[in-house]
Design a protein around this motif. Structure first.
Motif, PDB file in Angstrom:
ATOM      1  N   LYS A  28       1.807  22.889  68.959  1.00  9.29           N
ATOM      2  CA  LYS A  28       3.136  23.144  70.093  1.00  9.29           C
ATOM      3  C   LYS A  28       3.473  21.634  70.808  1.00  9.29           C
ATOM      4  CE  LYS A  28       1.259  27.595  71.611  1.00  9.29           C
ATOM      5  NZ  LYS A  28       0.765  28.432  72.553  1.00  9.29           N
ATOM      6  N   THR A  29       2.912  20.776  70.710  1.00  5.69           N
ATOM      7  CA  THR A  29       3.301  19.433  71.081  1.00  5.69           C
ATOM      8  C   THR A  29       4.439  18.766  70.394  1.00  5.69           C
ATOM      9  OG1 THR A  29       1.189  18.736  71.709  1.00  5.69           O
ATOM     10  CG2 THR A  29       2.565  17.194  71.627  1.00  5.69           C
ATOM     11  N   GLU A  59       7.449  20.950  71.475  1.00  8.56           N
ATOM     12  CA  GLU A  59       8.005  20.447  72.615  1.00  8.56           C
ATOM     13  C   GLU A  59       8.739  19.104  72.514  1.00  8.56           C
ATOM     14  OE1 GLU A  59       4.443  20.130  75.248  1.00  8.56           O
ATOM     15  OE2 GLU A  59       4.109  22.238  75.344  1.00  8.56           O
ATOM     16  N   ASN A  60       8.499  18.324  71.738  1.00 11.80           N
ATOM     17  CA  ASN A  60       9.096  17.029  71.630  1.00 11.80           C
ATOM     18  C   ASN A  60      10.343  17.289  70.935  1.00 11.80           C
ATOM     19  OD1 ASN A  60       6.858  15.488  72.391  1.00 11.80           O
ATOM     20  ND2 ASN A  60       6.113  15.081  70.280  1.00 11.80           N
ATOM     21  N   GLN A  67      10.024  25.530  65.779  1.00 15.79           N
ATOM     22  CA  GLN A  67       9.611  26.675  66.102  1.00 15.79           C
ATOM     23  C   GLN A  67       8.952  27.419  65.018  1.00 15.79           C
ATOM     24  OE1 GLN A  67      12.830  28.721  67.801  1.00 15.79           O
ATOM     25  NE2 GLN A  67      11.339  29.800  69.305  1.00 15.79           N
ATOM     26  N   TRP A  99      14.739  21.703  66.220  1.00 12.69           N
ATOM     27  CA  TRP A  99      13.956  22.448  66.979  1.00 12.69           C
ATOM     28  C   TRP A  99      13.595  23.668  66.411  1.00 12.69           C
ATOM     29  CZ3 TRP A  99      14.765  27.130  69.714  1.00 12.69           C
ATOM     30  CH2 TRP A  99      13.926  27.446  70.719  1.00 12.69           C
ATOM     31  N   ALA A 133      12.121  20.099  71.390  1.00 18.62           N
ATOM     32  CA  ALA A 133      12.776  20.653  72.646  1.00 18.62           C
ATOM     33  C   ALA A 133      13.506  19.437  73.588  1.00 18.62           C
ATOM     34  CB  ALA A 133      12.187  21.611  73.374  1.00 18.62           C
ATOM     35  N   ALA A 134      12.464  18.447  73.847  1.00 16.11           N
ATOM     36  CA  ALA A 134      13.122  17.325  74.546  1.00 16.11           C
ATOM     37  C   ALA A 134      14.296  16.617  73.900  1.00 16.11           C
ATOM     38  CB  ALA A 134      12.166  16.456  74.879  1.00 16.11           C
TER      39      ALA A 134
END
Length: 413
Positions: A162-163, A166-167, A152, A148, A169-170
């Motif tokens: 950004k996708t 987000e993946n 970033q 992550w 982060a999940a």
């Protein structure tokens, strides 16, 4: 020779005539006509007068009681058993083989003392397994965290969308959740290991033992029961009408069945607010001061003082209940009469049971409870004696009826 026979015949005739005269006089006497006087026999008039004489029963003064104002100590009878206010049962929380159980019934234990153990082999292995899984989950969190962080930086430089961030982060959130679950599994495994050591929750004495060393016990199996005899209570089930008189703080005197000794002092500490469904009774709890002779489960009985009341009272034994309504046998003008009474509060005076009655005046003399039923109207003579020892006069209804019947029969004659 002829004159001699004639003389004998005349003598026989004279004897026969005398016998006939005597027989005739006796027969008339039986039918009420003047009878021939017989030496030593009582005149018929005297026997009739004796038969018509009224029956008089003689009672000793000790066989009578006098209604008088009394202050009655009202009590409620108690029966129940002693129970320790604090009890605890040590149970198995983790299935396994029992070890280290050396306590026996009657042994004293302290709070926190180890009483037994469960073989920890199985639960220790589960703890190691959970610990390894937690370490693996921690490693996954580290990997997800680095990914992550890298994503970033790349997003800021415009190399990835950004996708993708987000993946990442999940994935990091999922790794952290897995790690938390693994930590919880470790805590559960550690608790199971701790549960293999069985400790006494309270100080007291071992009352019972449910398992033996080497025995495999399942979850919730009873190992030992501990009772604290420093605080005892009596549980007594009372009828609703008696329970209404009981209040917290009232004092009772108790005795132990089969054990001689001074009465135990107990105090009401709690009253159950609910009525038992089956017996429709109310449970009252009384605290009992500890003594070396008192044991858990002893049967005790006694009386609870609930107050006092004043009124005209008579001994409870003097009240008869062989008629639809209670009554007493009043002795007035040397005659007996049955007077119905209304019973009130009951209590004791000098250890004797008394009851307050309505319908009697102060000073009314009654036949005591040792005297049987006397027919109304019977003449009674009260003497100052106390009667034969251990054999008080007790005229029964049957005896009085028989005597009265004899008198009636004699009068009819």
């Amino acid at each position: 020779m002829t004159s001699k026979r004639i003389g004998i015949t005349l003598a026989v005739l004279v004897l026969l005539a005398g016998a006939a005269t005597y027989w005739f006089s006796m027969g008339r006497g039986a039918t009420g006509a003047p009878a021939v006087a017989v030496p030593g026999a009582k005149p018929a008039a005297s026997a009739s007068a004796a038969a018509k004489a009224p029956v008089v029963f003689e009672l000793a003064a000790s066989e009578t009681v006098v209604a008088a104002p009394q202050t009655l100590a009202q009590t409620v009878a108690l029966t129940g058993s002693l129970k320790a206010a604090k009890t605890a049962v040590v149970k198995v929380r983790v299935a396994g083989e029992i070890t280290g159980l050396t306590l026996r019934e009657g042994d004293a234990v302290k709070a926190g003392q180890v009483v037994a153990r469960i073989d920890p082999t199985e639960v220790a292995a589960r703890l190691r397994q959970a610990t390894d899984q937690a370490e693996s989950a921690r490693a996954q969190v580290d990997i997800a965290q680095r990914q992550w962080d890298n994503n970033q930086s790349l997003v800021q430089q415009g190399f990835i969308s950004k996708t993708a961030l987000e993946n990442a982060a999940a994935s990091l959130a999922g790794a952290k959740a897995t790690f938390q679950a693994a930590k919880a599994a470790v805590d559960l495994a550690q608790q199971s290991v701790d549960d293999t050591v069985l400790r006494a929750p309270i100080a007291g004495v071992v009352a019972s033992k449910g398992v033996q060393n080497g025995e495999r016990a399942g979850v919730e199996a009873r190992v030992i029961e501990i009772v604290d005899l420093s605080s005892l209570e009596m549980e007594a089930a009372l009828p609703v009408q008696d329970a209404a008189l009981v209040k917290v703080g009232q004092v009772a005197q108790l005795s132990i069945e089969g054990v001689a000794g001074p009465a135990l002092r107990a105090k009401v500490v709690r009253i159950n607010p609910s009525v038992q469904a089956g017996s429709r009774s109310v449970t009252v709890y009384l605290s009992v001061a500890p003594q070396p002779t008192l044991k858990n489960g002893l049967f005790v009985q006694g009386e609870l003082s609930v107050g006092a009341t004043t009124g005209v009272a008579v001994p409870l034994s003097a009240v008869r209940i062989d008629k639809p309504n209670p009554y007493v046998q009043v002795i007035a003008s040397d005659k007996v009469s049955h007077q119905a009474v209304t019973l009130g509060a009951k209590g004791k005076v000098d250890g004797q049971a008394f009851v307050i009655v309505q319908g009697l005046q102060d000073g009314t003399r009654l036949a005591s409870g040792t005297v049987g039923q006397i027919r109304e109207g019977t003449l009674v003579k009260v003497t100052q004696g106390t009667g034969p020892a251990n054999a008080p006069v007790q005229p029964t209804k049957a005896a009085i009826s028989a005597s009265s019947g004899s008198a009636s029969q004699a009068q009819g004659q």
